[in-house]
Design a protein around this motif. Structure first.
Motif, PDB file in Angstrom:
ATOM      1  N   PRO A  44       0.822  -1.212   0.000  1.00  0.00           N
ATOM      2  CA  PRO A  44       0.000   0.000   0.000  1.00  0.00           C
ATOM      3  C   PRO A  44       0.858   1.264   0.000  1.00  0.00           C
ATOM      4  CG  PRO A  44       0.038  -0.947   2.187  1.00  0.00           C
ATOM      5  CD  PRO A  44       0.762  -1.912   1.303  1.00  0.00           C
ATOM      6  N   PHE A  45       0.313   2.315  -0.563  1.00  0.00           N
ATOM      7  CA  PHE A  45       1.064   3.543  -0.752  1.00  0.00           C
ATOM      8  C   PHE A  45       0.699   4.584   0.301  1.00  0.00           C
ATOM      9  CE2 PHE A  45       0.412   1.477  -4.885  1.00  0.00           C
ATOM     10  CZ  PHE A  45       1.723   1.259  -5.246  1.00  0.00           C
ATOM     11  N   PRO A  46       1.643   5.460   0.673  1.00  0.00           N
ATOM     12  CA  PRO A  46       3.049   5.428   0.246  1.00  0.00           C
ATOM     13  C   PRO A  46       3.789   4.300   0.964  1.00  0.00           C
ATOM     14  CG  PRO A  46       2.737   7.168   1.857  1.00  0.00           C
ATOM     15  CD  PRO A  46       1.384   6.591   1.587  1.00  0.00           C
ATOM     16  N   ASN A  47       4.623   3.606   0.225  1.00  0.00           N
ATOM     17  CA  ASN A  47       5.388   2.485   0.755  1.00  0.00           C
ATOM     18  C   ASN A  47       6.858   2.887   0.749  1.00  0.00           C
ATOM     19  OD1 ASN A  47       6.327   0.042   1.623  1.00  0.00           O
ATOM     20  ND2 ASN A  47       5.577  -1.134  -0.121  1.00  0.00           N
ATOM     21  N   LEU A 210       9.068   8.259  10.216  1.00  0.00           N
ATOM     22  CA  LEU A 210       8.389   8.190   8.933  1.00  0.00           C
ATOM     23  C   LEU A 210       7.554   6.915   8.803  1.00  0.00           C
ATOM     24  CD1 LEU A 210       8.097   9.714   6.250  1.00  0.00           C
ATOM     25  CD2 LEU A 210      10.021   8.369   5.373  1.00  0.00           C
ATOM     26  N   THR A 211       7.984   5.855   9.454  1.00  0.00           N
ATOM     27  CA  THR A 211       7.235   4.598   9.404  1.00  0.00           C
ATOM     28  C   THR A 211       5.796   4.795   9.862  1.00  0.00           C
ATOM     29  OG1 THR A 211       9.226   3.260   9.715  1.00  0.00           O
ATOM     30  CG2 THR A 211       7.141   2.241  10.323  1.00  0.00           C
ATOM     31  N   GLN A 212       5.607   5.692  10.810  1.00  0.00           N
ATOM     32  CA  GLN A 212       4.258   5.918  11.336  1.00  0.00           C
ATOM     33  C   GLN A 212       3.322   6.539  10.308  1.00  0.00           C
ATOM     34  OE1 GLN A 212       3.838   4.552  14.330  1.00  0.00           O
ATOM     35  NE2 GLN A 212       6.037   4.115  14.185  1.00  0.00           N
ATOM     36  N   SER A 213       3.894   7.237   9.309  1.00  0.00           N
ATOM     37  CA  SER A 213       3.052   7.886   8.303  1.00  0.00           C
ATOM     38  C   SER A 213       2.955   7.085   7.013  1.00  0.00           C
ATOM     39  CB  SER A 213       3.597   9.285   7.991  1.00  0.00           C
ATOM     40  OG  SER A 213       4.887   9.206   7.413  1.00  0.00           O
ATOM     41  N   SER A 214       3.576   5.910   6.972  1.00  0.00           N
ATOM     42  CA  SER A 214       3.561   5.084   5.769  1.00  0.00           C
ATOM     43  C   SER A 214       2.233   4.360   5.644  1.00  0.00           C
ATOM     44  CB  SER A 214       4.704   4.071   5.819  1.00  0.00           C
ATOM     45  OG  SER A 214       4.621   3.160   4.747  1.00  0.00           O
ATOM     46  N   GLY A 215       1.781   4.206   4.409  1.00  0.00           N
ATOM     47  CA  GLY A 215       0.570   3.431   4.182  1.00  0.00           C
ATOM     48  C   GLY A 215       0.793   1.952   4.350  1.00  0.00           C
ATOM     49  N   SER A 216       2.045   1.531   4.302  1.00  0.00           N
ATOM     50  CA  SER A 216       2.397   0.119   4.403  1.00  0.00           C
ATOM     51  C   SER A 216       2.977  -0.182   5.775  1.00  0.00           C
ATOM     52  CB  SER A 216       3.423  -0.254   3.328  1.00  0.00           C
ATOM     53  OG  SER A 216       3.895  -1.565   3.523  1.00  0.00           O
ATOM     54  N   ARG A 217       2.686  -1.370   6.261  1.00  0.00           N
ATOM     55  CA  ARG A 217       3.267  -1.813   7.520  1.00  0.00           C
ATOM     56  C   ARG A 217       4.580  -2.561   7.307  1.00  0.00           C
ATOM     57  NH1 ARG A 217      -0.823  -5.488  10.289  1.00  0.00           N
ATOM     58  NH2 ARG A 217       0.510  -5.153  12.109  1.00  0.00           N
ATOM     59  N   ALA A 218       5.061  -2.577   6.051  1.00  0.00           N
ATOM     60  CA  ALA A 218       6.248  -3.372   5.714  1.00  0.00           C
ATOM     61  C   ALA A 218       7.472  -2.913   6.495  1.00  0.00           C
ATOM     62  CB  ALA A 218       6.521  -3.300   4.219  1.00  0.00           C
ATOM     63  N   ALA A 397       2.512 -15.035   1.030  1.00  0.00           N
ATOM     64  CA  ALA A 397       1.269 -14.357   0.663  1.00  0.00           C
ATOM     65  C   ALA A 397       0.624 -13.727   1.891  1.00  0.00           C
ATOM     66  CB  ALA A 397       0.314 -15.343  -0.006  1.00  0.00           C
ATOM     67  N   SER A 398       0.644 -14.437   3.001  1.00  0.00           N
ATOM     68  CA  SER A 398       0.043 -13.913   4.229  1.00  0.00           C
ATOM     69  C   SER A 398       0.798 -12.683   4.720  1.00  0.00           C
ATOM     70  CB  SER A 398       0.042 -14.999   5.311  1.00  0.00           C
ATOM     71  OG  SER A 398      -0.678 -16.133   4.881  1.00  0.00           O
ATOM     72  N   ARG A 399       2.128 -12.735   4.625  1.00  0.00           N
ATOM     73  CA  ARG A 399       2.902 -11.579   5.052  1.00  0.00           C
ATOM     74  C   ARG A 399       2.645 -10.378   4.147  1.00  0.00           C
ATOM     75  NH1 ARG A 399       9.421 -10.533   4.980  1.00  0.00           N
ATOM     76  NH2 ARG A 399       9.301  -8.464   5.891  1.00  0.00           N
ATOM     77  N   ALA A 400       2.542 -10.623   2.831  1.00  0.00           N
ATOM     78  CA  ALA A 400       2.268  -9.522   1.898  1.00  0.00           C
ATOM     79  C   ALA A 400       0.933  -8.861   2.220  1.00  0.00           C
ATOM     80  CB  ALA A 400       2.279 -10.046   0.466  1.00  0.00           C
ATOM     81  N   ALA A 401      -0.081  -9.666   2.530  1.00  0.00           N
ATOM     82  CA  ALA A 401      -1.398  -9.109   2.862  1.00  0.00           C
ATOM     83  C   ALA A 401      -1.347  -8.348   4.179  1.00  0.00           C
ATOM     84  CB  ALA A 401      -2.428 -10.231   2.929  1.00  0.00           C
ATOM     85  N   SER A 402      -0.559  -8.828   5.131  1.00  0.00           N
ATOM     86  CA  SER A 402      -0.501  -8.181   6.447  1.00  0.00           C
ATOM     87  C   SER A 402       0.092  -6.785   6.381  1.00  0.00           C
ATOM     88  CB  SER A 402       0.313  -9.049   7.416  1.00  0.00           C
ATOM     89  OG  SER A 402       1.700  -9.009   7.104  1.00  0.00           O
ATOM     90  N   GLU A 403       0.833  -6.474   5.288  1.00  0.00           N
ATOM     91  CA  GLU A 403       1.386  -5.134   5.137  1.00  0.00           C
ATOM     92  C   GLU A 403       0.298  -4.093   4.899  1.00  0.00           C
ATOM     93  OE1 GLU A 403       4.322  -5.403   2.077  1.00  0.00           O
ATOM     94  OE2 GLU A 403       5.623  -6.748   3.237  1.00  0.00           O
ATOM     95  N   TRP A 404      -0.897  -4.553   4.503  1.00  0.00           N
ATOM     96  CA  TRP A 404      -2.030  -3.650   4.283  1.00  0.00           C
ATOM     97  C   TRP A 404      -2.856  -3.459   5.553  1.00  0.00           C
ATOM     98  CZ3 TRP A 404      -3.470  -1.794  -0.790  1.00  0.00           C
ATOM     99  CH2 TRP A 404      -2.602  -2.208  -1.803  1.00  0.00           C
ATOM    100  N   GLY A 405      -2.656  -4.317   6.521  1.00  0.00           N
ATOM    101  CA  GLY A 405      -3.413  -4.255   7.762  1.00  0.00           C
ATOM    102  C   GLY A 405      -3.528  -5.642   8.356  1.00  0.00           C
ATOM    103  N   PRO A 406      -4.011  -5.746   9.593  1.00  0.00           N
ATOM    104  CA  PRO A 406      -4.125  -7.058  10.236  1.00  0.00           C
ATOM    105  C   PRO A 406      -5.022  -8.004   9.441  1.00  0.00           C
ATOM    106  CG  PRO A 406      -4.450  -5.272  11.817  1.00  0.00           C
ATOM    107  CD  PRO A 406      -4.462  -4.645  10.459  1.00  0.00           C
TER     108      PRO A 406
END
Length: 475
Positions: A44-47, A210-218, A397-406
């Motif tokens: 998710p953006f911004p990443n 900056l991590t706090q303002s990122s759209g991604s949890r990566a 795949a599960s980790r990739a999805a988790s970057e968008w949210g729980p």
């Protein structure tokens, strides 16, 4: 020269997963994303890609603006220049202690090591790390030799700061400087040796905010994973030691190079204080790698031992040359041939990615620049599209999805594609799959059953994903 051959080769050899994000950041820097906000083209953006400050990428972009070459070629040439800088650092450190002959032999050995060939042409910052750190240490060594020359001290500080910013795991070189370069171990020396870490520390403080303002949890997940991996637990695994043997004795230095380096260093251990810098480097680098043992499946971590191996080989060849020059020349020639054989794969695009150029052309022709595409990162980069990272295993795949949210459960790869569709993805694209690639075959069969496939050929499968219905939509 070796590292400059075939500079336009797709950046998919060796560990493709590190080169592609680095190149994505560089291209976005060129387009104005800004140094303080290095961005990826996967949602998710911004990443933000905050693993290290994008100094290496800025150098690649600067070279592109100067030469007009492709960005991929400029990344490779930046690494090649950094490898040459490292060879100079090894040469300078050797020359003051053993003279011109061993110094030239060590620099030559460094240039021929398989690992310096492999990653001295990769689009990633590891060559810059080892090059700037080795050269920075050499500058400080020259400052000591010349009675504290301020220019050499300043040049060394700048190079070490760049090297440590490129890869903070090289911080052990500061301890090498303190223990083996500077003759006086005072508080001033401690402050000088520690200070090149300041820019890297400042970056990671900024990255944390900056991590706090990122759209991604990566970024947050990567940080957590990194912290969990630090420790000695992985050394209890037999697989870790198999990797150590494979990389140390074969892939990185070759059996002949490993044995020669060990003999060269051992022959002067305890007899010559000039060896102190290399034994200190070897010990501290080994300790660092032990703490990062869970990461040693990434071959480029072994670059930290390349200057030590080169120094050992230089000493070995010099000793043989003093006895039988023709034997020394023959030994160097055999090592060079073996090293080129071991490193040969770096100039070959893996079969998995052989159709990448055609596949990327198909994606760019059928999709619009604003469309989100589900695809492997390398295909997204080559097609110049933004999108969602495709994965092929349940865990990935599960980790990739988790970057968008729980997420509440693990997702299969086909479920990940559907998940991305609900997030706005409009296309699915992947390279063709061979019958032996079971994970890809199963995924592609699922895509054919669920979605409208527009292209289905050996090099590319492209399917259109129907737009997700707005929340609350009624039939």
């Amino acid at each position: 020269m070796l590292r400059s051959l075939h500079p336009d080769q797709p950046i998919v050899e060796n560990f493709v997963g590190r080169q592609t994000p680095t190149a994505m950041v560089a291209r976005n820097l060129e387009r104005g994303s800004g140094f303080l906000r290095p961005q990826l083209d996967t949602g998710p953006f911004p990443n933000y890609f905050l693993v290290e400050p994008p100094i290496y990428q800025e150098l690649a972009v600067a070279l592109r603006r100067t030469t007009g070459l492709s960005l991929d070629a400029c990344g490779r040439l930046t690494s090649a220049a950094a490898a040459a800088l490292a060879a100079w650092g090894v040469y300078a450190l050797m020359k003051r202690r053993w003279g011109e002959g061993p110094a030239l032999a060590a620099a030559t050995a460094f240039s021929m090591l398989p690992i310096t060939i492999r990653y001295g042409r990769a689009f990633q910052p590891d060559a810059l790390m080892i090059g700037a750190c080795a050269a920075g240490l050499a500058c400080w060594d020259l400052a000591v030799a010349r009675g504290g020359g301020r220019r050499w001290l300043a040049a060394g500080w700048l190079l070490l700061a760049v090297g440590l910013a490129a890869k903070a795991t090289a911080a052990y070189v500061l301890a090498v400087a303190f223990l083996a370069i500077f003759p006086r171990r005072t508080w001033k020396t401690i402050a000088l040796c520690a200070s090149p870490l300041a820019p890297a520390i400042a970056w990671y403080a900024w990255a944390g905010w900056l991590t706090q303002s990122s759209g991604s949890r990566a970024a947050a997940e990567n940080q957590a994973i990194w912290m969990d991996l630090i420790g000695l637990e992985a050394l209890a695994s037999g697989e870790t030691w198999r990797l150590v043997g494979r990389f140390l004795v074969v892939r990185a230095f070759t059996p002949l190079g490993f044995a020669g380096a060990l003999w060269g260093l051992w022959s002067c251990a305890g007899k010559d204080r000039g060896a102190l810098v290399w034994w200190t480097w070897a010990g501290l680098a080994s300790a660092t790698m032990a703490l990062l043992a869970a990461k040693l499946h990434h071959e480029y971590y072994w670059l930290c031992m390349a200057p030590v191996a080169a120094a050992g080989l230089g000493l070995a060849w010099a000793r043989i040359d003093a006895w039988r020059p023709t034997v020394a020349l023959a030994a160097a020639a055999v090592f060079a041939a073996l090293a080129l054989y071991v490193a040969d794969s770096t100039w070959n695009t893996p079969d998995e990615w052989a159709g990448l150029a055609e596949a990327a052309r198909g994606v760019s022709e059928e999709t619009k620049p604003g469309d989100l595409v589900v695809a492997p990162e390398a295909l997204l980069y080559r097609a110049d599209r933004r999108g969602c990272r495709l994965e092929y295993t349940l865990a990935a795949a599960s980790r990739a999805a988790s970057e968008w949210g729980p997420i509440n459960r693990g997702l299969a790869p086909i479920e990940l594609v559907e998940f991305y569709r609900t997030k706005g993805a409009r296309w699915f694209a992947d390279l063709g799959s061979g019958p032996e690639d079971v994970l890809r075959v199963d995924l592609h069969d699922g895509i054919r059953r669920r979605y409208k496939v527009l292209i289905d050929r050996p090099d590319l499968i492209l399917a259109e994903l129907p737009p997700s219905e707005p929340s609350g939509h009624g039939d």
